[in-house]
Design a protein around this motif. Structure first.
Motif, PDB file in Angstrom:
ATOM      1  N   TYR A 141      46.820  44.114 -57.041  1.00  0.00           N
ATOM      2  CA  TYR A 141      45.512  43.498 -57.188  1.00  0.00           C
ATOM      3  C   TYR A 141      45.437  42.881 -58.583  1.00  0.00           C
ATOM      4  CZ  TYR A 141      44.304  46.539 -53.243  1.00  0.00           C
ATOM      5  OH  TYR A 141      44.274  47.179 -52.027  1.00  0.00           O
ATOM      6  N   ALA A 142      44.742  41.746 -58.707  1.00  0.00           N
ATOM      7  CA  ALA A 142      44.625  41.079 -59.996  1.00  0.00           C
ATOM      8  C   ALA A 142      43.239  40.478 -60.146  1.00  0.00           C
ATOM      9  CB  ALA A 142      45.687  39.984 -60.131  1.00  0.00           C
ATOM     10  N   VAL A 202      49.420  39.257 -53.279  1.00  0.00           N
ATOM     11  CA  VAL A 202      48.549  39.802 -54.319  1.00  0.00           C
ATOM     12  C   VAL A 202      47.101  39.447 -53.997  1.00  0.00           C
ATOM     13  CG1 VAL A 202      47.925  39.711 -56.769  1.00  0.00           C
ATOM     14  CG2 VAL A 202      50.337  39.643 -56.078  1.00  0.00           C
ATOM     15  N   GLU A 203      46.199  40.427 -54.109  1.00  0.00           N
ATOM     16  CA  GLU A 203      44.780  40.159 -53.909  1.00  0.00           C
ATOM     17  C   GLU A 203      44.164  39.784 -55.246  1.00  0.00           C
ATOM     18  OE1 GLU A 203      40.678  42.350 -52.410  1.00  0.00           O
ATOM     19  OE2 GLU A 203      42.595  42.891 -51.464  1.00  0.00           O
ATOM     20  N   LEU A 204      43.785  38.524 -55.379  1.00  0.00           N
ATOM     21  CA  LEU A 204      43.238  37.995 -56.624  1.00  0.00           C
ATOM     22  C   LEU A 204      41.738  37.828 -56.505  1.00  0.00           C
ATOM     23  CD1 LEU A 204      43.549  36.566 -59.431  1.00  0.00           C
ATOM     24  CD2 LEU A 204      43.867  34.437 -58.128  1.00  0.00           C
ATOM     25  N   ARG A 205      41.011  38.256 -57.558  1.00  0.00           N
ATOM     26  CA  ARG A 205      39.565  38.069 -57.597  1.00  0.00           C
ATOM     27  C   ARG A 205      39.146  37.401 -58.894  1.00  0.00           C
ATOM     28  NH1 ARG A 205      37.231  43.807 -55.116  1.00  0.00           N
ATOM     29  NH2 ARG A 205      38.547  43.783 -53.248  1.00  0.00           N
ATOM     30  N   HIS A 239      41.648  31.414 -63.639  1.00  0.00           N
ATOM     31  CA  HIS A 239      41.685  31.926 -62.267  1.00  0.00           C
ATOM     32  C   HIS A 239      42.286  30.894 -61.317  1.00  0.00           C
ATOM     33  CE1 HIS A 239      39.951  32.593 -58.223  1.00  0.00           C
ATOM     34  NE2 HIS A 239      40.188  33.869 -58.500  1.00  0.00           N
ATOM     35  N   GLY A 240      42.001  29.629 -61.552  1.00  0.00           N
ATOM     36  CA  GLY A 240      42.583  28.586 -60.720  1.00  0.00           C
ATOM     37  C   GLY A 240      44.102  28.532 -60.832  1.00  0.00           C
ATOM     38  N   TRP A 241      44.614  28.685 -62.043  1.00  0.00           N
ATOM     39  CA  TRP A 241      46.065  28.716 -62.219  1.00  0.00           C
ATOM     40  C   TRP A 241      46.660  29.964 -61.567  1.00  0.00           C
ATOM     41  CZ3 TRP A 241      48.757  24.670 -63.614  1.00  0.00           C
ATOM     42  CH2 TRP A 241      48.148  23.667 -64.388  1.00  0.00           C
ATOM     43  N   ALA A 242      46.003  31.102 -61.713  1.00  0.00           N
ATOM     44  CA  ALA A 242      46.490  32.326 -61.078  1.00  0.00           C
ATOM     45  C   ALA A 242      46.543  32.171 -59.564  1.00  0.00           C
ATOM     46  CB  ALA A 242      45.607  33.511 -61.457  1.00  0.00           C
ATOM     47  N   ALA A 243      45.526  31.508 -58.988  1.00  0.00           N
ATOM     48  CA  ALA A 243      45.506  31.299 -57.544  1.00  0.00           C
ATOM     49  C   ALA A 243      46.722  30.495 -57.097  1.00  0.00           C
ATOM     50  CB  ALA A 243      44.219  30.590 -57.143  1.00  0.00           C
ATOM     51  N   ARG A 244      47.106  29.502 -57.888  1.00  0.00           N
ATOM     52  CA  ARG A 244      48.298  28.721 -57.552  1.00  0.00           C
ATOM     53  C   ARG A 244      49.559  29.596 -57.609  1.00  0.00           C
ATOM     54  NH1 ARG A 244      45.718  25.402 -61.456  1.00  0.00           N
ATOM     55  NH2 ARG A 244      44.674  23.574 -60.572  1.00  0.00           N
ATOM     56  N   ASN A 245      49.657  30.383 -58.675  1.00  0.00           N
ATOM     57  CA  ASN A 245      50.881  31.159 -58.876  1.00  0.00           C
ATOM     58  C   ASN A 245      51.003  32.357 -57.942  1.00  0.00           C
ATOM     59  OD1 ASN A 245      52.046  29.619 -61.007  1.00  0.00           O
ATOM     60  ND2 ASN A 245      50.527  30.477 -62.414  1.00  0.00           N
ATOM     61  N   LEU A 246      49.882  32.852 -57.445  1.00  0.00           N
ATOM     62  CA  LEU A 246      49.906  34.044 -56.600  1.00  0.00           C
ATOM     63  C   LEU A 246      49.778  33.715 -55.113  1.00  0.00           C
ATOM     64  CD1 LEU A 246      47.699  36.411 -58.795  1.00  0.00           C
ATOM     65  CD2 LEU A 246      50.199  36.365 -58.603  1.00  0.00           C
TER      66      LEU A 246
END
Length: 282
Positions: free
Chosen positions: A139-140, A160-163, A148-155
């Motif tokens: 979870y991240a 991985v559950e991203l919030r 957060h937008g960059w993390a969404a691309r990378n994950l």
């Protein structure tokens, strides 16, 4: 001009501008323009085309103005994965790979481990754990909208559950069930503004850099949240500045909630991240 000639000129420009690694950066930028890798870059190849030379000159100018190399190429490596990065997200540093490695070492000892990455930024640590330990449920969370937008691309596609949210109250449904909490929080004191490299100070989001007068505000929040998220005996690891080798562990030691509180050094021998184990409930 040949690749060797343009790189030689670029190195001189970058060195004069105070860039820390002019040879490396000059070669990386040329490899990017030519659509190859630095290791495959042939400096004795034929002359660059006019378009290639112009594109390279523009990138070198931007790097001489201390725009981060990774923003110019759009990618950076982290352990065994490649990440997309750019304006609005903190560029993960090589030192953080040690913290990720510590987390991965602990996770591999656990059957069906649960991991939470607080302040995930680009998603670097969460992505590395998911890549190297497929059995882990990761979870991240990230507060900054652009990051957060960059993390969404990378994950994307990693499981991985991203919030999008604050680490202070992230994942309440996981309270008391997490095996490992890992975090690369902001840790630069506000008073240290002038000492921060221009690449970070002028281009990384300040939310990812500065954390109160002593640089420990985010680590205090992390300590409180990790104590709630972790199961008894669970572990937490957090990066800090090299000047915080005593003060960061003291945040954990002072609460009485932790045992095995210790600091860990990087490959250069500098204090780099604190680790601790949640003591069993009484």
């Amino acid at each position: 001009m040949t690749p060797r000639e343009v790189v030689r000129e670029a190195v001189a420009r970058l060195r004069a501008a105070g860039v820390a690694s002019p040879e490396y950066d000059a070669a990386e930028l040329l490899a990017h323009v030519l659509g190859t890798t630095r290791s495959r870059l042939g400096l004795d190849a034929p002359e660059l085309t006019a378009d290639q030379a112009a594109a390279y000159d523009a990138l070198v100018t931007r790097r001489a103005n201390r725009e981060p190399l990774q923003h110019l190429t759009g990618t950076t490596g982290f352990r065994y994965v490649d990440l997309q990065v750019g304006p609005g997200v903190f560029v993960p540093r090589p030192e953080t790979e040690l913290l990720a490695g510590w987390a991965i070492e602990h996770v591999t000892r656990i059957e069906q481990p649960v991991v939470v990455d607080l302040c995930t930024g680009s998603g670097a640590i969460a992505r590395a754990i998911a890549d190297e330990v497929p059995a882990a449920k990761v979870y991240a969370v990230e507060l900054d909208e652009a990051a957060h937008g960059w993390a969404a691309r990378n994950l994307a596609g990693t499981g991985v559950e991203l919030r999008h949210g604050d680490m202070a109250d992230a994942f309440p449904e996981l309270d008391g069930t997490v095996d490992v909490v890992v975090c690369n929080p902001p840790y630069i004191p506000l008073e240290a503004w002038e000492s921060v490299a221009p690449e970070a100070r002028d281009h990384d989001p300040h939310l990812a850099l500065f954390s109160g007068q002593d640089g420990l505000d985010a680590i205090r929040v992390l300590e409180r949240r990790a104590a709630v998220l972790l199961k008894d005996g669970g572990v937490v690891g957090a990066e800090h500045a090299d000047a915080q080798g005593e003060s960061a562990p003291a945040v954990f030691a002072a609460t009485g909630r932790w045992r095995d509180v210790r600091d860990n050094r990087d490959l250069a021998g500098r204090p780099r991240f604190v680790t601790a184990r949640l003591a069993a409930s009484v």
